[in-house]
Structure formats: structure tokens, C-alpha cells
Design a protein around this motif. Structure first.
Motif, short mmCIF file in Angstrom:
data_model
loop_
_atom_site.label_atom_id
_atom_site.label_comp_id
_atom_site.label_asym_id
_atom_site.label_seq_id
_atom_site.Cartn_x
_atom_site.Cartn_y
_atom_site.Cartn_z
N SER B 41 1.46 3.46 29.09
CA SER B 41 1.81 4.35 30.21
C SER B 41 2.48 5.61 29.69
O SER B 41 2.25 6.70 30.22
CB SER B 41 2.75 3.64 31.19
N ASP B 160 -3.65 4.48 35.49
CA ASP B 160 -2.71 3.54 34.84
C ASP B 160 -2.78 2.18 35.53
O ASP B 160 -2.24 2.00 36.61
CB ASP B 160 -1.29 4.12 34.94
N GLU B 161 -3.47 1.25 34.91
CA GLU B 161 -3.67 -0.10 35.46
C GLU B 161 -4.00 -0.05 36.94
O GLU B 161 -3.35 -0.72 37.75
CB GLU B 161 -2.43 -0.97 35.22
MG LIG Z 1 2.49 0.51 31.92
#
Ligand SMILES: [Mg+2]
Ligand SMILES: Nc1ncnc2c1ncn2[C@@H]1O[C@H](COP(=O)(O)OP(=O)(O)O)[C@@H](O)[C@H]1O
Lengths: 390, 312, 250
Positions: B41, B160-161
Motif C-alpha cells: 500500500s 489497493d486490494e
Molecule cells: Mg495494504
């Protein structure tokens, strides 16, 4: 990265600025020839600064230095200590000067706290608050600091050092009336409690069990809560006077303590009922389910599971109720209910400002004390539930 | 398109990203993968300057982003996060229109774009345009999140995910939609995940991070056939390695042209893993293969699955 | 006909109507009060007009609330920004502590410090009104979910756009609840402020109580009560408008 940063504590800087401005621009004390005339201002600079009087101001000077010191535990401890000593020192200085003036002035003359005193005192107490936070003191440490400050200031009252200040002169004149008023004030608040609990708690339980009851009850209580106390007293005047005229033997009237207690009860119903309902609604459904599952009766579920879990929220409601009732009881003096409000309004109507303070300041202290006591009770209830106080 | 040159980021004493150099080519679907806390991240958030690096240079389309105004940079990129972050007080339409509004697009163009994006993400525009986020399911919310990120036609999409919080079926559907969107728009996508299956299914190139360092960078096949070290092997999953390996190659690559076999044909685009499943299910070691139009192409033998990849 | 019915079921409109009728029509009720209280020489408060008293009352309570919204809102915003974070703790402590002080006592204490009259009353009411507004502004701004902030920053909103387009609208219902508390308290305290030299609707009540004239008391009290009901209904309306996006919104 190694930029020069001379200000290390901007809160302390603001408080220091407040202190300096108040010292320079506002009167520290007021001096009046008698209790009804407004006095002439005495600036801090005009208060003799020699010997002990100068020493009393030393912690104030330390406070002014704090924003520029590199922060650390030692500096924060100094911050708290200087705050406590400054708060006590300012009171001491005021008492000292009042005694000096009393020695030479006529007996009717009065020395009272000025706006400058109040601002500087507030700044000192806020410094204590801020310093305690920065030090990261736990509950025990906070209580210790509070007790120390209260002892240093209360000790001066007890020792008679402040006897020549006008509020204490007023107290000396009104000693008996004052004690009676405090008792009456507490009695008004206490008298409203049983009816509030007897009506409010069942209402709250019913409202939580049945949405229909909630829809009926809460809007009504909400409107009552919205109506200003003085208006509610007024609105109760007519029906209660009529009742008194019809049944003279009941001891009920449009004015006096009875309508005050009725109004206090009406106001107290909302926080009690609402928090009772909210506390019960906050009991997790799986917990209730589990209680049913192990064979508890509805009564057992209520007393052993729901009531203890709802207690902290209920106590929060009780705290709101009591703090609110202390203030409402003061307004009730307008309809002849007595109490500290009577002293306060008597002072306002007669333009006797010391009398106003003698009534109003204890009202504030009572409210703060009620708040603190109930917060403590909630904390205990929470810790018994094995949770940490939020 | 995006390049990191010796980028380092520390949080206090912890080095979250350590002297990282990495490039993402234009049009790539680049997946960053690594264990939790490996700095994925942080890397992503440095690309749109939500985090500033302590050292090194990051370039986007050739420009050093430290010289750009963060807001300008971000309006050129789409950004999708796991918790979606839709604005709860705005309707779906206004949420999607957020960046075009910031950029001052004319009303009609914004409206058309919203319709187009809702359709692209399989949400009925008339039904959902005026809905508030709380009226949508988790999968629908993330569809709107993706639409919002794509709204101003960004050259780069940072994710991000994005699908980690969704149930497997919804996740699969959104993965398929992302693959389709990537093919259709050619947008450069940087996608963070900790799920190797997701990475293998979506990536054109994978970058594996551990403790803020680049462990390996390559195509899914590179990662599977030539893992840099044990950490990569662990990430791939030692026991299921074989199946994953089969999943990244298509039937077409192993088909024996011209041969025939009995039974319903496999699609040429299906993965070898699906082919293996079909053989086991039907109890046969040979299946016919057909192309996209259903024309016979040849046959696939079980033995062909056991060969290593063609290195021709 | 339909408009009449909707008017009668609309608490705000109905309240406004009743309020206007009471404020303007009180002199017309003089015979009624004369009949109800035959012992009174003066059954109607006539020293000041009820309209003037109402306007002064609203100016005091509304003015104090408005100033408190501006100052309290600004303070709440400031302590939730990076540059003001240092003041957050002390402000919280003061707001929590100050709200335990009974408003009537704060009003009374302000007299020795600030003097008698409408201006000191305005200052006292403003200070008191600040507390719930600051508290709720901080609470409202902090309740904005971090992912929402992150998404807003990620799409290129600057600090100003983030505050005005995202944070404040999302915090608005909570801030409004604080403003409501302040306004309700100020409305009541403004009535009591007639004991410290501000002419408000509390004046007939005080004069009536001191002079044993229940008619005056009732005249002042019904108008204050009607004002309170209108205020409550108005805030309900406003709250419904600000929370339309919420899950349980009607
Ligand atoms: Mg992360
Ligand atoms: N704002 C921050 N402050 C302090 N530490 C952080 C911050 N953001 C990330 N970290 C730390 O940096 C490391 C990498 O974080 P992150 O990039 O979020 O990892 P990943 O996304 O791979 O799980 C973690 O150890 C995390 O705790």
C-alpha cells in the motif's frame, strides 16, 4: 529538519497571552464603598508586590516561561505544579490585598474579584488541565492534582485568609440563610428523584419493548424538555392554582416547592426514560438468546442479564438528570421554591452582586459535584462489568 | 509509464519501502503482491503522492511527481481502495461524477459518462443512478468505486486490494470485469493484492514485495516456473503449485493440431487447469478442442499437461 | 381544503400560526384574562408590546446562537486540522466541563463580571452556546470514515474541497444536533435574562411572579412555549433535510 522552533507548547503560549493581557488590561480587584455601589478598579500592578505578595506571583511567571521550554516530563510537571500554585497564589494575593484594604477602609467597603482575576485564574486552571494531559497522568494522578488544588484554595477559605473578600463578607452576613438554602436546594433535587424513577424507568422499559409506546412517549417528553423551565413553571401556575383553590387542604399551590418538584420531574423523565430504553436496547441480542437458551425466565433475564448490562447507560441518564435538576431548581426560586436560586435572584433584583455570586457559584459547584459523583458511579459499574471506562 | 528509482520510505524507525526500483510499462496490468505489512500500500500511495518518499525519484509519464501539484496528479489517476470510501451523502451518479466535476466537465458529458460506466460495470443506469451508497450491496458499492475511479478516463488506475472484502463469487465476477476493462481501455493498472490466485488470474506482470524490498518481478509464468527464492515458493503455495501452474496457460498452447477425440470440445481459451478438471470428471485422458467459433482445432492429451512449458 | 389539512398536520406551520396568533392577538384575549382572574386590576401585560418582546427575545437567543455557530464551528474545524490539533484536548475538556455548569448560574455569574443589560446577556449566552456546538462539530468531523477521506484525497480533492464537499456535509447532522441544543438552551436562558436587564419574553413572567399577577405569567409563558415548539419543529425539519442520505432516513 533541525529548524529552530522556539515555541514548544502553543496551548501554554495562548494561556500566557491571556494572562498577560488580563494582567495589563483588566482590573484584578474591585473596591467599592459599600455592597450596592459599583467599585473602582484595582489593576494587578497597583497591588503591592513586596515580600510574600511577590512570591505568590512567581508561579504565574513560571507559567509564562513554559511555552519556551523544551518539552519533557520535567517541564510538564513544572507546568502542572506552576498552574496549581498560580491558581492558589492568585487567590491568596486577592485575599491579602482585601485584608490590607479592610484595615484602612470603612467597615461597609467591599473588595471583590475583578475580571482580570477571573481570566488569570481560569488560565492557571486550564494550564493544570493541559499539563495533566501532557503528563499522561492516570485517574489517581488526576484526582491527586485536583485534591491538591482544592486543598490549597479551600484551605485559604477555611483559614479565614479570604474573609475580607466581598463574597465571604456576604457569606458571613448570610451564614444561616445560606446553609438553609443549600439544604433546600438539595432537597428539591432529591424530592424529584423518586417520582422520576418510578415513572421514568417503567416508561423506558415499555418504550424499549414496544416501538408503539416509544413513538407515543418520546415525542411528548421531547417537547416538554424543549419548553424553557421558566415557561413550564408559568404554565403549571394556572392548573395548580385552580387545584389549590378547589382543594385548599392539599397543601398544593401554584407557587412554592410543590410545582417546582412537579416541573423537575417532568424534565427528568426524558433523560431517564431515554437512557433506560437505550441501555436495554444496547444489550446484544445473542446475549439475550443465550440467557433464554439456558432456561432463564423473563424475570431472571431482566434482573440478571439486561439490567446489569444496561446500568452504565442508565447511570449516564441519571447524571444528566441530576446535573440538569440542580440548574432547574435554581430557576424554581422564581416561583418561590427557595434554595440557592433564591439568594442568586435576590442579589440580581437588588443589584447586590456579591449575593449573586453567593447563590450562583455554589449552584455550579453542586452541579459539578453531581456530575463527578455519577461519573465515578458509572466507572465503577463499568469496571464491575469487566469493561474499561470509555 | 511509472518508474521508481531507489525509493525509500520510513515510518519512524521502520523502513516500509527500502531502496525500491521498479517500472510499470504503459498498458501493463501490474500486480503488487506480498505478505501483510510488506509495503504494497505504501508503494501504491506514493504513486499518487498520498505518501511522500524519503528518498528516490518517482516518475509518472516521464515527469518527476514531486514537482507536480498533488491534486493535479491525482485527478489524472483513478484510485480504488478495499473499503471503497464512497461518499455516503451523494448519490451513485454524483459519486461517479466526482472527478469530472472537479475537472469542470460540462453536465451533459458527465451524465453520458456515468451512463456508460454503469453499463460497463453491469449496473442498470436507470435503477442505480439515483441510489445512495447504503442502498447497494458490497459488490455493487465496489462496482461504483471502480466506475468513479475510471470516470475521468485516467491513464493509470491504482487499486489497493479492491476485492478482498467481497465474497468469492462477487470477487470472481469483478475480476473478470477488470480483465475485460483492461483489454478494452488499455489503461495501465497497478493492482495490490495478497491473494496469489487473484494475481495470477489478472496480472500481465507481477512484482513480489517483502519487507519493503522487491523480491521478484516478472510474468505469472516466470513467477511460477522460476521462483526467485523460498519466499516466492511459499507465496505461490508449494502444494498447489501444480494447479496454479496449469491455471496460467491456455488449452490452445498444448493442443495437438488436427487430431480428433470423442466428446464435447474444450474451448481453446480455457485454462489447462479447467481442462484437467474436465478430464477427471469425464474419466478420459483425451479431449477435443474447438476455437472461439466452435470450429475443431485438435485434441489435448493428459500427457501434454505433464510436460514443462514450451520454451520454443 | 387539502392545503388546509396539510397545514393542520404540519407541526411547524401550525406552530408558526399559533405563535403569530398569540404574539399579535394577545391584547384581544384581554377579556378572557379579565374573566379568568377577576381579582386583577390589570389582566393584560401592557408595559411592552408582545411583538417587541418576542423580537428582542429572538434577537438575543438567535444572535447568541448564530455567533456561537460561527465561533464554535470555526474552533471545531481548527482543532481537527493538523495546525490546531494541539488545542484539541483542552477544548474538549472545557466543552465537557462547561456543559455541567447550569446555564442560569452562568448567566448570573456573568453579571458581576460583565454587568447588567442585553450585551452581557448576549456574551453569556454565546459562551454557553459555544460548548455543545464545539463538542458536536469535533465529534461530527471525527465521525467521517477514514476511507471516505482517503478516497477524496486520492481523487484529487484539496483540503478545502475535502472540508466543504465531504467532511462538513457528512458531519452536518451531528453539528446540527449541537446547534439545536445550544438554541434550545439559549431560548430558555434568554427568558431568564430579563432578570439581568435584558428585555425578553421572560419579563412578563418575572413581573407577574413578583407582583402576584398570574395573568402576566401565563401570557409570557405561552408565547415562550410556542416559540420552543416552533424551534423544535424547525430543527426536526432541518435534520430530516440534512440526513436524507442516511440508511434510516424517511
Ligand atoms: Mg495494504
Ligand atoms: N502511516 C503510517 N504510519 C506508521 N506506519 C505505517 C504507516 N503506514 C504503513 N505503516 C507501516 O509500514 C508497513 C507497510 O505498510 P503497508 O504498505 O500498508 O503494507 P501492506 O499494504 O503491504 O500490508 C507496515 O509495517 C505498516 O505498519
Amino acid at each position: 529538519m533541525t529548524r529552530l522552533r522556539p515555541i514548544h507548547n502553543r496551548v501554554a503560549l495562548l494561556l500566557a497571552a491571556m494572562t498577560v493581557a488580563a494582567a495589563l488590561a483588566l482590573p484584578f480587584l474591585g473596591f467599592a464603598p459599600n455592597r450596592l455601589l459599583s467599585g473602582k478598579a484595582i489593576a494587578l500592578g497597583a497591588v503591592p508586590g513586596a515580600g510574600w505578595s511577590g512570591a505568590a506571583l512567581l508561579p504565574v511567571a513560571l507559567l509564562l516561561a513554559v511555552p519556551f521550554l523544551r518539552p519533557g516530563r520535567a517541564v510538564n510537571a513544572l507546568y502542572v505544579g506552576a498552574g496549581v500554585l498560580a491558581a492558589a497564589g492568585l487567590v491568596w494575593l486577592a485575599g491579602q490585598h482585601a485584608a490590607l484594604l479592610a484595615a484602612v477602609a470603612s467597615p461597609a467597603a467591599r473588595t471583590s474579584f475583578g475580571a482580570g482575576f477571573w481570566v488569570m485564574e481560569a488560565a492557571a486552571l486550564l494550564a493544570v488541565l493541559d499539563g495533566v494531559r501532557r503528563l499522561g497522568l492516570g485517574p489517581a494522578g488526576r484526582v491527586a492534582v485536583g485534591v491538591l488544588a482544592a486543598a490549597l484554595i479551600g484551605g485559604q477559605f477555611a483559614a479565614g485568609h479570604l474573609d475580607q473578600l466581598s463574597i465571604m463578607r456576604e457569606y458571613a452576613n448570610q451564614r444561616d440563610v445560606f446553609a438553609g438554602a443549600v439544604l433546600r436546594h438539595a432537597a428539591l433535587v432529591a424530592a424529584a428523584l423518586p417520582p422520576t424513577l418510578l415513572i421514568g424507568v417503567p416508561l423506558g422499559i415499555a418504550a424499549q419493548r414496544s416501538a408503539a409506546v416509544g413513538r407515543l412517549v418520546f415525542p411528548v417528553l421531547n417537547v416538554v424538555q424543549t419548553i424553557p423551565s421558566i415557561a413550564l413553571f408559568g404554565l403549571l401556575l394556572a392548573p395548580l392554582s385552580a387545584l389549590a383553590a378547589a382543594f385548599p387542604g392539599l397543601g398544593i399551590g401554584g407557587v412554592g416547592p410543590v410545582p417546582a418538584v412537579i416541573a423537575l420531574t417532568l424534565y427528568s423523565l426524558l433523560p431517564i426514560a431515554r437512557n433506560t430504553a437505550a441501555g436495554l436496547a444496547g444489550v446484544p441480542e445473542p446475549v439475550r438468546e443465550a440467557a433464554r437458551g439456558i432456561g432463564m425466565t423473563p424475570r431472571q433475564i431482566f434482573w440478571r442479564v439486561e439490567a446489569p448490562l444496561a446500568l452504565p447507560v442508565f447511570l449516564a441518564g441519571l447524571r444528566i438528570t441530576l446535573v440538569q435538576a440542580v440548574g432547574l431548581a435554581a430557576v424554581a426560586a422564581l416561583i418561590g421554591a427557595g434554595g440557592l436560586g433564591a439568594i442568586m435572584f435576590q442579589g440580581l433584583f437588588a443589584n447586590a452582586l456579591d449575593l449573586v455570586l453567593l447563590g450562583a457559584v455554589p449552584v455550579i459547584l453542586l452541579a459539578v459535584a453531581a456530575d463527578a459523583a455519577l461519573k465515578l458511579a458509572s466507572a465503577l459499574a463499568l469496571s464491575r462489568l469487566g469493561r474499561t471506562a470509555a | 509509464m511509472i518508474s521508481f528509482e531507489g525509493v525509500t520510505k520510513r515510518f519512524g524507525a521502520w523502513t516500509a519501502v527500502d531502496n525500491l526500483s521498479l517500472t510499470v510499462a504503459a498498458g501493463e496490468f501490474r500486480v503488487l503482491i506480498g505478505p501483510s505489512g510488506s509495503g504494497k500500500s505504501t508503494v501504491l500511495r506514493m504513486m499518487n503522492r498520498l505518501i511522500a518518499p524519503d528518498a528516490g525519484t518517482i516518475r509518472v509519464e516521464g515527469e518527476d511527481i514531486a514537482r507536480l501539484k498533488p491534486e493535479t496528479l491525482r485527478r489524472r489517476m483513478g484510485y480504488v481502495i478495499q473499503s471503497v470510501g464512497l461518499f455516503p451523502h451523494w448519490t451513485v451518479e454524483r459519486n461517479i461524477a466526482a472527478v469530472p466535476d472537479l475537472l469542470g466537465w460540462p453536465r451533459a458529458r458527465v451524465r453520458d459518462r456515468v451512463t456508460e460506466l454503469l453499463t460497463l460495470l453491469n449496473l442498470d443506469p436507470e435503477r442505480y443512478r439515483g441510489a445512495y451508497p447504503h442502498e447497494l450491496s458490497g459488490g455493487q458499492q465496489q462496482r461504483v468505486g471502480v466506475a468513479r475511479a475510471l470516470a475521468a478516463e485516467p491513464h493509470i488506475l491504482l487499486m489497493d486490494e479492491p476485492f478482498s472484502a467481497l465474497d468469492p463469487i462477487t470477487r470472481g465476477a469483478l475480476q473478470a470485469e477488470m480483465a475485460a476493462i483492461h483489454t478494452a481501455t488499455g489503461t495501465t493498472i497497478v493492482f495490490v493484492t495478497h491473494d496469489m490466485d487473484e494475481a495470477l488470474a489478472l496480472a500481465s506482470r507481477i512484482a513480489i514485495l517483502d519487507r519493503g524490498r522487491l523480491v521478484q518481478s516478472g510474468t505469472p509464468l516466470d513467477i511460477l516456473t522460476d521462483p526467485a527464492d523460498d519466499r516466492v515458493r511459499d507465496l505461490v503455495g508449494r502444494e498447489e503449485w501444480g494447479l496454479k501452474r496449469l491455471a496460467v496457460e491456455t488449452v490452445a498452447e498444448r493442443t495437438r493440431p488436427g487430431e480428433t477425440a470423442p466428446g464435447d470440445p474444450l474451448a481453446a481459451g480455457a485454462s489447462l487447469r479447467q481442462a484437467l478438471a474436465a478430464m477427471v470428471a469425464r474419466g478420459t485422458d483425451r479431449l477435443p478442442v474447438a476455437d472461439g467459433q466452435g470450429r475443431p482445432m485438435g485434441a489435448l492429451h493428459l500427457a501434454d499437461l505433464l510436460r514443462g512449458p514450451d520454451r520454443s | 381544503m387539502r392545503r388546509l389539512r396539510s397545514l393542520l398536520t404540519d407541526r411547524l406551520a401550525l406552530g408558526l400560526l399559533v405563535l403569530a396568533a398569540l404574539v399579535l392577538g394577545m391584547p384581544a384575549l384581554k377579556p378572557l384574562f379579565a374573566a379568568a382572574f377577576p381579582a386583577l386590576d390589570r389582566p393584560l401585560y401592557e408595559a411592552d408590546g408582545f411583538l417587541a418582546l418576542t423580537l428582542d427575545h429572538l434577537a438575543l437567543a438567535g444572535g447568541a446562537s448564530l455567533i456561537a455557530v460561527l465561533l464554535g464551528g470555526a474552533a471545531g474545524i481548527a482543532v481537527t486540522r493538523p495546525f490546531g490539533r494541539e488545542f484539541r484536548g483542552i477544548l474538549d475538556a472545557v466543552a465537557a466541563m462547561g456543559q455541567t455548569f447550569p446555564p442560569v448560574a452562568v448567566l448570573a455569574v456573568s453579571v458581576p463580571v460583565l454587568g447588567f443589560g442585553p450585551a452581557p446577556a448576549l456574551i453569556a449566552l454565546t459562551l454557553y452556546g459555544l460548548l455543545p456546538i464545539v463538542e458536536n462539530t469535533v465529534a461530527g468531523l471525527e465521525s467521517v470514515p477514514e476511507p471516505v477521506r482517503e478516497a477524496a484525497r486520492g481523487m484529487g480533492m484539496g483540503p478545502g474541497a475535502l472540508l466543504w464537499r465531504v467532511e462538513l456535509p457528512l458531519a452536518a447532522p451531528v453539528i446540527l444536533a449541537g446547534v439545536r441544543t445550544a438554541a434550545v438552551v439559549n431560548l430558555g436562558t434568554a427568558a431568564i435574562a430579563s432578570t439581568v436587564g435584558a428585555k425578553t419574553l421572560g419579563l412578563p413572567i418575572i413581573v407577574g411572579l413578583n407582583g402576584s399577577n398570574p395573568a402576566y405569567v401565563i401570557q409570557g409563558a405561552v408565547i415562550v412555549a410556542a416559540l420552543a415548539v416552533v424551534l423544535d419543529a424547525g430543527f426536526d425539519r432541518l435534520a430530516a433535510r440534512l440526513t436524507r442520505w442516511r440508511p434510516n432516513a424517511v
